[in-house]
Design a protein around this motif. Structure first.
Motif, mmCIF file in Angstrom:
data_model
loop_
_atom_site.group_PDB
_atom_site.id
_atom_site.type_symbol
_atom_site.label_atom_id
_atom_site.label_comp_id
_atom_site.label_asym_id
_atom_site.label_seq_id
_atom_site.Cartn_x
_atom_site.Cartn_y
_atom_site.Cartn_z
ATOM 1 N N VAL A 229 16.898 74.911 32.275
ATOM 2 C CA VAL A 229 17.465 75.418 33.595
ATOM 3 C C VAL A 229 17.418 74.614 34.458
ATOM 4 C CG1 VAL A 229 17.116 77.399 34.840
ATOM 5 C CG2 VAL A 229 16.887 77.786 32.741
ATOM 6 N N ARG A 230 18.168 73.698 34.901
ATOM 7 C CA ARG A 230 17.975 72.883 36.089
ATOM 8 C C ARG A 230 17.831 73.322 37.535
ATOM 9 N NH1 ARG A 230 16.607 68.356 33.117
ATOM 10 N NH2 ARG A 230 18.068 67.755 31.560
ATOM 11 N N GLU A 231 18.555 74.153 37.546
ATOM 12 C CA GLU A 231 18.601 74.770 38.900
ATOM 13 C C GLU A 231 18.907 76.383 39.118
ATOM 14 O OE1 GLU A 231 17.663 74.577 42.306
ATOM 15 O OE2 GLU A 231 18.030 72.606 42.238
ATOM 16 N N ALA A 232 18.365 77.075 39.874
ATOM 17 C CA ALA A 232 18.318 78.455 39.910
ATOM 18 C C ALA A 232 18.523 78.976 41.433
ATOM 19 C CB ALA A 232 17.381 79.277 39.224
ATOM 20 N N ARG B 51 12.544 74.860 33.224
ATOM 21 C CA ARG B 51 12.058 75.358 32.165
ATOM 22 C C ARG B 51 13.257 75.365 31.034
ATOM 23 N NH1 ARG B 51 6.532 76.053 32.446
ATOM 24 N NH2 ARG B 51 6.078 76.626 34.670
ATOM 25 N N THR B 52 12.865 75.404 29.709
ATOM 26 C CA THR B 52 13.943 75.364 28.800
ATOM 27 C C THR B 52 14.433 76.994 28.668
ATOM 28 O OG1 THR B 52 12.343 76.093 26.826
ATOM 29 C CG2 THR B 52 12.812 73.760 27.262
ATOM 30 N N LYS B 53 15.549 77.267 28.179
ATOM 31 C CA LYS B 53 16.086 78.475 27.818
ATOM 32 C C LYS B 53 14.994 79.297 27.523
ATOM 33 C CE LYS B 53 20.391 77.872 26.243
ATOM 34 N NZ LYS B 53 21.818 78.129 26.037
ATOM 35 N N GLU B 54 14.516 78.822 26.426
ATOM 36 C CA GLU B 54 13.578 79.601 25.396
ATOM 37 C C GLU B 54 12.070 79.893 26.176
ATOM 38 O OE1 GLU B 54 14.976 76.685 24.157
ATOM 39 O OE2 GLU B 54 16.246 77.597 22.759
ATOM 40 N N GLY C 19 22.383 85.198 32.133
ATOM 41 C CA GLY C 19 22.917 83.965 32.101
ATOM 42 C C GLY C 19 22.451 83.069 31.162
ATOM 43 N N VAL C 20 21.179 83.043 30.599
ATOM 44 C CA VAL C 20 20.598 82.249 29.821
ATOM 45 C C VAL C 20 21.426 82.489 28.352
ATOM 46 C CG1 VAL C 20 18.442 81.592 28.565
ATOM 47 C CG2 VAL C 20 18.509 81.775 31.051
#
Ligand code: ZN
Length: 138
Positions: free
Chosen positions: A53-56, A80-83, A135-136
């Protein structure tokens, strides 16, 4: 609603000075969710690249719980990673069930622990996390 003073200060800080509020130009997924019982609306923009997740960013309107939760969530999952993001979402669900959960990843999240005593507000707090999940997982 009576919350611990320290927790309330953290929540109000995120409500008044939201992190990651706004939109981004980069390619991203957008998830829109409502919580009709309270009137909260959130539009979450996520940029996921190489499983991270690069940006939110988020926009929306609603009560202090829903908006501060969105501010905290975006800050917590960025980079963070998606996991890892989904693990945090699960931990947040446990927090809302009244379990004792520590967020060494992002301590501010613990400020919302008091919400589990107010069942009507749990949907406010979980709105942003439900949007993240959508989203993820897509
Ligand atoms: Zn609300």
């Amino acid at each position: 609603m009576q919350l611990d003073d320290l927790y309330r200060r953290v929540i109000m800080d995120h409500y008044k000075n939201p992190r990651n509020r706004g939109t981004m130009e980069e390619e991203s997924v957008t998830i829109q969710l409502n919580n009709p019982t309270c009137g909260d609306r959130i539009s979450l923009q996520l940029q996921v690249e190489d499983g991270i997740v690069r940006e939110a960013r988020f926009t929306g309107e609603g009560c202090s719980i829903s908006m501060s939760s969105a501010s905290m969530m975006t800050e917590a999952v960025k980079g963070r990673t998606k996991e890892e993001a989904l693990v945090m979402a699960d931990k947040f669900s446990s927090l809302m069930k009244g379990d004792e959960v520590e967020f060494e990843e992002y301590e501010d999240l613990e400020a919302l622990s008091g919400v589990n005593k107010f069942p009507a507000r749990i949907k406010c707090a979980t709105l942003a996390w439900n949007a993240l999940r959508k989203g993820v997982e897509n």
